[in-house]
Design a protein around this motif. Structure first.
Motif, PDB file in Angstrom:
ATOM      1  N   TRP A   1      68.611  59.558  59.556  1.00  0.00           N
ATOM      2  CA  TRP A   1      68.450  58.108  59.513  1.00  0.00           C
ATOM      3  C   TRP A   1      67.514  57.677  58.388  1.00  0.00           C
ATOM      4  N   THR A   2      66.427  58.416  58.199  1.00  0.00           N
ATOM      5  CA  THR A   2      65.490  58.063  57.126  1.00  0.00           C
ATOM      6  C   THR A   2      66.159  58.198  55.764  1.00  0.00           C
ATOM      7  N   ASN A   3      66.938  59.269  55.595  1.00  0.00           N
ATOM      8  CA  ASN A   3      67.616  59.475  54.321  1.00  0.00           C
ATOM      9  C   ASN A   3      68.660  58.395  54.062  1.00  0.00           C
ATOM     10  N   TRP A   4      69.352  57.973  55.114  1.00  0.00           N
ATOM     11  CA  TRP A   4      70.349  56.896  54.971  1.00  0.00           C
ATOM     12  C   TRP A   4      69.680  55.604  54.507  1.00  0.00           C
ATOM     13  N   LEU A   5      68.524  55.282  55.073  1.00  0.00           N
ATOM     14  CA  LEU A   5      67.815  54.073  54.649  1.00  0.00           C
ATOM     15  C   LEU A   5      67.293  54.225  53.227  1.00  0.00           C
ATOM     16  N   ARG A   6      66.774  55.397  52.882  1.00  0.00           N
ATOM     17  CA  ARG A   6      66.338  55.613  51.494  1.00  0.00           C
ATOM     18  C   ARG A   6      67.486  55.358  50.521  1.00  0.00           C
TER      19      ARG A   6
ATOM     20  N   SER B   1      70.252  52.098  46.426  1.00  0.00           N
ATOM     21  CA  SER B   1      71.473  51.472  45.910  1.00  0.00           C
ATOM     22  C   SER B   1      71.221  50.048  45.423  1.00  0.00           C
ATOM     23  N   MET B   2      70.097  49.473  45.805  1.00  0.00           N
ATOM     24  CA  MET B   2      69.786  48.108  45.415  1.00  0.00           C
ATOM     25  C   MET B   2      69.166  48.030  44.028  1.00  0.00           C
ATOM     26  N   ARG B   3      68.357  49.062  43.694  1.00  0.00           N
ATOM     27  CA  ARG B   3      67.663  49.038  42.398  1.00  0.00           C
ATOM     28  C   ARG B   3      67.164  50.437  42.082  1.00  0.00           C
ATOM     29  N   PRO B   4      67.292  50.897  40.825  1.00  0.00           N
ATOM     30  CA  PRO B   4      66.773  52.217  40.471  1.00  0.00           C
ATOM     31  C   PRO B   4      65.269  52.301  40.700  1.00  0.00           C
ATOM     32  N   ASP B   5      64.826  53.435  41.221  1.00  0.00           N
ATOM     33  CA  ASP B   5      63.402  53.651  41.492  1.00  0.00           C
ATOM     34  C   ASP B   5      63.152  55.159  41.392  1.00  0.00           C
ATOM     35  N   PRO B   6      62.511  55.631  40.332  1.00  0.00           N
ATOM     36  CA  PRO B   6      62.331  57.079  40.146  1.00  0.00           C
ATOM     37  C   PRO B   6      61.630  57.765  41.305  1.00  0.00           C
ATOM     38  N   ALA B   7      60.597  57.133  41.870  1.00  0.00           N
ATOM     39  CA  ALA B   7      59.864  57.772  42.964  1.00  0.00           C
ATOM     40  C   ALA B   7      60.731  57.878  44.211  1.00  0.00           C
ATOM     41  N   LEU B   8      61.446  56.812  44.528  1.00  0.00           N
ATOM     42  CA  LEU B   8      62.318  56.837  45.702  1.00  0.00           C
ATOM     43  C   LEU B   8      63.481  57.794  45.470  1.00  0.00           C
ATOM     44  N   ARG B   9      63.990  57.837  44.253  1.00  0.00           N
ATOM     45  CA  ARG B   9      65.072  58.773  43.944  1.00  0.00           C
ATOM     46  C   ARG B   9      64.614  60.209  44.161  1.00  0.00           C
ATOM     47  N   GLU B  10      63.397  60.525  43.765  1.00  0.00           N
ATOM     48  CA  GLU B  10      62.879  61.885  43.947  1.00  0.00           C
ATOM     49  C   GLU B  10      62.811  62.254  45.421  1.00  0.00           C
ATOM     50  N   ARG B  11      62.344  61.317  46.259  1.00  0.00           N
ATOM     51  CA  ARG B  11      62.270  61.591  47.691  1.00  0.00           C
ATOM     52  C   ARG B  11      63.663  61.714  48.296  1.00  0.00           C
ATOM     53  N   PHE B  12      64.580  60.866  47.839  1.00  0.00           N
ATOM     54  CA  PHE B  12      65.960  60.915  48.342  1.00  0.00           C
ATOM     55  C   PHE B  12      66.626  62.234  47.966  1.00  0.00           C
ATOM     56  N   GLU B  13      66.424  62.685  46.746  1.00  0.00           N
ATOM     57  CA  GLU B  13      67.003  63.959  46.322  1.00  0.00           C
ATOM     58  C   GLU B  13      66.418  65.128  47.096  1.00  0.00           C
ATOM     59  N   ALA B  14      65.109  65.094  47.331  1.00  0.00           N
ATOM     60  CA  ALA B  14      64.459  66.190  48.048  1.00  0.00           C
ATOM     61  C   ALA B  14      64.931  66.260  49.498  1.00  0.00           C
ATOM     62  N   SER B  15      64.999  65.122  50.153  1.00  0.00           N
ATOM     63  CA  SER B  15      65.418  65.129  51.552  1.00  0.00           C
ATOM     64  C   SER B  15      66.900  65.478  51.679  1.00  0.00           C
ATOM     65  N   SER B  16      67.709  65.047  50.713  1.00  0.00           N
ATOM     66  CA  SER B  16      69.127  65.410  50.729  1.00  0.00           C
ATOM     67  C   SER B  16      69.297  66.912  50.550  1.00  0.00           C
ATOM     68  N   ALA B  17      68.520  67.501  49.650  1.00  0.00           N
ATOM     69  CA  ALA B  17      68.600  68.945  49.428  1.00  0.00           C
ATOM     70  C   ALA B  17      68.189  69.714  50.675  1.00  0.00           C
ATOM     71  N   ALA B  18      67.151  69.233  51.359  1.00  0.00           N
ATOM     72  CA  ALA B  18      66.706  69.909  52.582  1.00  0.00           C
ATOM     73  C   ALA B  18      67.766  69.830  53.671  1.00  0.00           C
ATOM     74  N   LEU B  19      68.404  68.677  53.800  1.00  0.00           N
ATOM     75  CA  LEU B  19      69.472  68.539  54.796  1.00  0.00           C
ATOM     76  C   LEU B  19      70.647  69.454  54.468  1.00  0.00           C
ATOM     77  N   ALA B  20      71.072  69.455  53.216  1.00  0.00           N
ATOM     78  CA  ALA B  20      72.204  70.285  52.831  1.00  0.00           C
ATOM     79  C   ALA B  20      71.910  71.765  53.043  1.00  0.00           C
ATOM     80  N   ALA B  21      70.706  72.190  52.717  1.00  0.00           N
ATOM     81  CA  ALA B  21      70.337  73.594  52.921  1.00  0.00           C
ATOM     82  C   ALA B  21      70.381  73.956  54.401  1.00  0.00           C
ATOM     83  N   ALA B  22      69.931  73.042  55.255  1.00  0.00           N
ATOM     84  CA  ALA B  22      69.953  73.302  56.696  1.00  0.00           C
ATOM     85  C   ALA B  22      71.390  73.409  57.210  1.00  0.00           C
ATOM     86  N   PHE B  23      72.258  72.517  56.758  1.00  0.00           N
ATOM     87  CA  PHE B  23      73.660  72.582  57.175  1.00  0.00           C
ATOM     88  C   PHE B  23      74.337  73.853  56.651  1.00  0.00           C
TER      89      PHE B  23
END
Length: 391
Positions: A108-113, A118-140
């Protein structure tokens, strides 16, 4: 005189109810709902919700933030995300799970991130989104089952569905990386469907992913909301099966959603709320969003109109709340559902209608009967007075 006053009141109430029943999809009222919800959150509604069920604090902020994304308010969506990422937002979840804090929290947190990104580019938020996505994918990728745990030794397919949808959102917003993970997940889901309904089960064995319970309305309504952004073809197949199994019209009145499939007995719980004729109010509210995401405008409109009648909304020029605002989490689910749309997939074609255009007639008949019964004593009294002659 008292009979006349009572009859007038009943007539006015019936007219308001009839207008609400035929008023169409009230997405315009969502902004006023969010005004009420923000005020309730500032007054401690999230802490109150936490005392009702384990994810109350988290869910109230998450749904508020996701609805603000739908309406384009980045500032309020970020405010909600900050609450999810705070110690209070993580408190119910275990840091020792894989991924950390469990798939419910991370999905849920990743979906909100992703929604905010999607509303506006943000390097810091993008970094957190990429990290959490990678952690989820690795777990799956490392799990023998498509369904990761949300709490120690407990897994629900709906939580993993949200998380996989967030990986699909990642691949839409950023260079794609997770197609193989999603494909593997879908293969695992198809091989572990509930044998009773051929839908995704409500709960599963956390080790094997084998169904541990039948499909239920509360989780199915949420699954159908997100599955369309993972695989639209599979989602349409599952949605139509869900709709034919769980959508009902108790007493031939408005549409509603069963908690258990026909022929399966079960009791309500903290997720479904109390069951009335087998119907879950929470599942009914969330199915409105699933129908909108699936392009099922007929069912979505019917559920919305029936909610305007049965939900007893209280409106002012500035705010709107349902059920007198006693349960803000219910308003959060409704606001989120009324603004639903696919975030990854293209808008979906409307399926064959589930209801005829005449579904409102029994309800309008009940309202007309109430007016008739209210005026009947007045007419009888007037007739009696006429027979008695002038005084």
């Amino acid at each position: 005189m008292l009979r006349r006053i009572a009859a007038v009141v009943v007539t006015l109430v019936a007219l308001v109810a009839a207008v609400r029943l035929t008023g169409g999809d009230d997405t315009a009222g969502v902004r006023r709902q969010l005004t009420f919800l923000r005020s309730a959150l500032d007054d401690g509604a999230a802490d109150d919700a936490q005392r009702l069920f384990p994810e109350g604090y988290f869910f109230l902020h998450a749904l508020y933030g996701l609805t603000q994304v739908e309406l384009g308010d980045e500032q309020e969506a970020r405010w909600a995300l900050e609450r999810l990422e705070s110690p209070a937002g993580r408190a119910p979840f275990s840091a020792g799970l894989t991924p950390a804090y469990g798939v419910f929290y991370q999905g849920w947190t990743n979906w909100l991130r992703g929604g905010i990104l999607s509303m506006r580019p943000d390097p810091a938020l993008r970094e957190r989104f990429e990290a959490s996505s990678a952690a989820l994918a690795a777990a799956f990728d490392a799990a023998p089952t498509p369904y990761l745990v949300a709490y120690p030794d407990q897994a629900w397919p709906v939580d993993s569905t949200v998380a996989i949808a967030s990986l699909r959102l990642h691949d839409k917003l950023l260079p794609p990386r997770y197609a193989a993970t999603v494909t593997r997940w879908l293969d695992g889901v198809r091989s572990r469907l509930d044998p009773v309904t051929a839908l995704m089960p409500h709960a599963v064995d956390p080790v094997t992913g084998a169904p541990a319970s039948v499909a239920r309305g509360t989780s199915q309504s949420m699954i159908q909301r997100f599955l369309v952004d993972i695989d639209p073809a599979f989602a349409r197949e599952q949605y139509l099966r869900f709709r034919s199994t769980f959508v009902t019209r108790p007493l031939w009145l408005g549409p509603a959603v069963l908690e258990f499939p026909p022929g399966v007995d079960g009791a309500g719980d903290v997720d479904s709320g109390p069951l009335i004729l087998g119907v879950s109010l929470s599942a009914t509210a969330v199915t409105l969003g699933a129908a909108r995401a699936q392009g099922d405008t007929g069912l979505a409109g019917a559920l919305s109109d029936y909610g305007e009648l049965a939900g007893v909304p209280v409106s002012t020029p500035w705010s709107k709340r349902y059920a007198l605002g006693l349960l803000p989490i219910g308003d959060a689910f409704l606001a989120w559902s009324k603004t639903a749309r696919p975030w990854v997939s293209a808008p979906q074609p409307s399926p064959a209608p589930a209801l005829t255009r005449l579904w409102r007639l029994p309800l309008l008949g009940v309202l007309a009967l109430a007016v008739l019964l209210a005026w009947l004593p007045v007419a009888r009294a007037a007739a009696a007075a006429g027979r008695a002659g002038p005084r």
